[in-house]
Structures are given as C-alpha cells and as structure tokens.
Design an enzyme around this catalytic site. Structure first.
Site, PDB file in Angstrom:
ATOM      1  N   CYS A   1       0.131   3.625   2.912  1.00  0.00           N
ATOM      2  CA  CYS A   1       0.685   3.083   4.163  1.00  0.00           C
ATOM      3  C   CYS A   1       2.179   3.387   4.261  1.00  0.00           C
ATOM      4  O   CYS A   1       2.675   3.757   5.321  1.00  0.00           O
ATOM      5  CB  CYS A   1       0.469   1.575   4.238  1.00  0.00           C
ATOM      6  SG  CYS A   1      -1.258   1.068   4.249  1.00  0.00           S
TER       7      CYS A   1
ATOM      8  N   CYS B   1       0.842  -1.207   0.000  1.00  0.00           N
ATOM      9  CA  CYS B   1       0.000   0.000   0.000  1.00  0.00           C
ATOM     10  C   CYS B   1       0.875   1.254   0.000  1.00  0.00           C
ATOM     11  O   CYS B   1       1.611   1.502   0.955  1.00  0.00           O
ATOM     12  CB  CYS B   1      -0.914  -0.026   1.223  1.00  0.00           C
ATOM     13  SG  CYS B   1      -1.830   1.490   1.512  1.00  0.00           S
TER      14      CYS B   1
END
Length: 137
Positions: free
Chosen positions: A69, A66
């Site tokens: 993230c 991600c």
C-alpha cells in the site's frame, strides 16, 4: 509530511489520520479530487456522494502497515492529477473497520461509474492502475 494533500481529519485527536497518517511524502493533489476517509462515518458519507453524483470514482482501500500500500499510494496521489474528472478516495481499513470489513486484501481498488461499482483491482502495479483509471475515466 503529507506533501500538501488536504486532510480529512476530524481534528478531535492529536494523531494524524487518512493520507496524513501514512507518514509518506505524497504528491500534491492539484485538482482537489482526492479525499481521505478517516472514519467509518466519513467513508459512508463519501460513498453516498459517489452514488448520488454519478461521476466516476475510485476508492483505494489500504493500511498504514501494508508495505505494498505504501508503495502504490504516492502513484495513486500522482494519478489523481492526471485524471481530474475522476474522484479519488483513500480509505485506511484500520480507521474505517465497519465499512471495510469486506476488504480481504490490501490494497484493493474499487471503481465506480454512474453510482455503481463496476470494477475491482487487487494489489499494486502503477501501470495496471493507470490503465484501469484510463478505462473508467
């Protein structure tokens, strides 16, 4: 390299897990209040600790693939140094698939106080995260 962040790896595999498995250069955790869940059992144990010790905590549910993230994780680690009374936990949803099956968006942050989940934040935003941490510390 994981910048001095203590790994929660079980040592049974050669691949790195948790914070070390992100491949990011992360700030050092100076207070020892940042932990990484590298398996379902590890995350379950950390949740039991959070619920029993009653001190404020935040869990960052993320994923190594991600991009958002990866952008917020260094700030999350740095903020652990600014809030030494808070427990910080990073849990990769791919390493803890059973205990994170309720997570639908990464990153997701869960905030705990007195052993109970009291707040949730979706997405990144260093200032938003700082404000929530300040509110719950």
């Amino acid at each position: 390299m994981a910048g001095g962040v203590g790994g929660g790896g079980d040592g049974a595999t050669s691949s790195k897990k948790g914070l070390e498995g992100t491949g990011l250069d992360l700030p050092e955790n100076r207070h020892g209040n940042l932990k990484s869940a590298s398996s379902d059992q590890n995350l379950k144990d950390l949740l039991v600790q959070i619920k029993s010790c009653k001190s404020p905590a935040v869990i960052n549910y993320g994923a190594s693939w991600c991009r958002v993230c990866s952008q917020i994780l260094p700030a999350f680690c740095q903020l652990s140094n600014s809030f030494p009374k808070l427990s910080f936990v990073y849990a990769d949803i791919d390493e803890c698939p059973e205990t994170t099956q309720h997570i639908r968006y990464t990153p997701t942050f869960h905030f705990y106080r007195d052993g109970e989940r009291v707040d949730e934040m979706f997405g990144a935003g260093e200032e938003r995260l700082h404000d929530r941490l300040w509110l719950h510390s």
